[in-house]
Write a protein that holds these residues in place. Structure first.
Motif, PDB file in Angstrom:
ATOM      1  N   UNK A 261       0.929  -0.758  -0.214  1.00 35.65           N
ATOM      2  CA  UNK A 261      -0.272  -0.114  -0.359  1.00 35.65           C
ATOM      3  C   UNK A 261       0.819   1.830  -0.457  1.00 35.65           C
ATOM      4  N   UNK A 262       1.919   1.440   0.779  1.00 34.73           N
ATOM      5  CA  UNK A 262       2.810   2.390   0.715  1.00 34.73           C
ATOM      6  C   UNK A 262       3.245   3.034  -0.478  1.00 34.73           C
ATOM      7  N   UNK A 263       3.479   2.048  -1.002  1.00 38.78           N
ATOM      8  CA  UNK A 263       3.981   2.509  -3.076  1.00 38.78           C
ATOM      9  C   UNK A 263       2.681   3.167  -4.125  1.00 38.78           C
ATOM     10  N   UNK A 264       1.864   3.117  -3.159  1.00 43.74           N
ATOM     11  CA  UNK A 264       0.467   3.355  -4.569  1.00 43.74           C
ATOM     12  C   UNK A 264       0.267   4.444  -3.940  1.00 43.74           C
ATOM     13  N   UNK A 265      -0.506   5.749  -4.953  1.00 42.91           N
ATOM     14  CA  UNK A 265      -1.126   6.971  -5.129  1.00 42.91           C
ATOM     15  C   UNK A 265      -2.871   6.549  -4.850  1.00 42.91           C
ATOM     16  N   UNK A 266      -2.761   7.218  -4.073  1.00 41.55           N
ATOM     17  CA  UNK A 266      -4.549   7.379  -3.199  1.00 41.55           C
ATOM     18  C   UNK A 266      -5.012   8.535  -3.570  1.00 41.55           C
ATOM     19  N   UNK A 267      -6.110   8.552  -3.697  1.00 47.82           N
ATOM     20  CA  UNK A 267      -6.898   9.326  -3.509  1.00 47.82           C
ATOM     21  C   UNK A 267      -8.546   9.288  -4.081  1.00 47.82           C
ATOM     22  N   UNK A 268      -9.364  10.164  -3.766  1.00 46.56           N
ATOM     23  CA  UNK A 268     -10.664  10.281  -4.141  1.00 46.56           C
ATOM     24  C   UNK A 268     -11.372  11.377  -5.066  1.00 46.56           C
ATOM     25  N   UNK A 269     -12.214  10.637  -5.695  1.00 46.85           N
ATOM     26  CA  UNK A 269     -13.102  11.183  -6.731  1.00 46.85           C
ATOM     27  C   UNK A 269     -14.449  10.711  -5.769  1.00 46.85           C
TER      28      UNK A 269
END
Length: 124
Positions: free
Chosen positions: A29-37
């Motif tokens: 998980x720590x290697x993924x960019x995350x966000x919200x739409x």
């Protein structure tokens, strides 16, 4: 693909607050960019906020800047969206998003994985 599960949506009065959570089933998980739409009825899905894999960089849509805060806890494989001063215009289904890399794209077509969405309804 990363499995993403959102929670925390609901009905709130204008001016209120909600905190969304998104749990990821991904040991890296720590290697993924995350966000919200979010997607309102009859409208296209739009970018809300993003956070880099380290959490050191955050990005916001102009419409939520100063009211929403994105954060992540890599030890819990979870990303959060704190939403304050909500207005009826914030009513939408909110989707958690992830992609490999440092920064998440603001274009839905570029997103690698989506959650199932959680409804946020703000009454006036």
């Amino acid at each position: 693909q990363v499995q993403l599960v959102e929670s925390g949506g609901g009905l709130v009065q204008a001016g209120g607050s909600l905190r969304l959570s998104c749990a990821a089933s991904e040991r890296t998980f720590s290697t993924y960019a995350m966000g919200w739409f979010r997607q309102a009825p009859g409208k296209e899905r739009e970018f809300v906020a993003a956070i880099s894999w380290t959490g050191s960089s955050t990005f916001y849509a102009d419409s939520v800047k100063g009211r929403f805060t994105i954060s992540r806890d890599n030890a819990k494989d979870t990303v959060y969206l704190q939403m304050n001063s909500l207005t009826p215009e914030d009513t939408a289904i909110y989707y958690c998003a992830s992609s490999r890399g440092y920064v998440l794209s603001t274009y839905p077509v570029d997103i690698g994985s989506w959650g199932q969405g959680t409804q946020v309804t703000v009454s006036s």
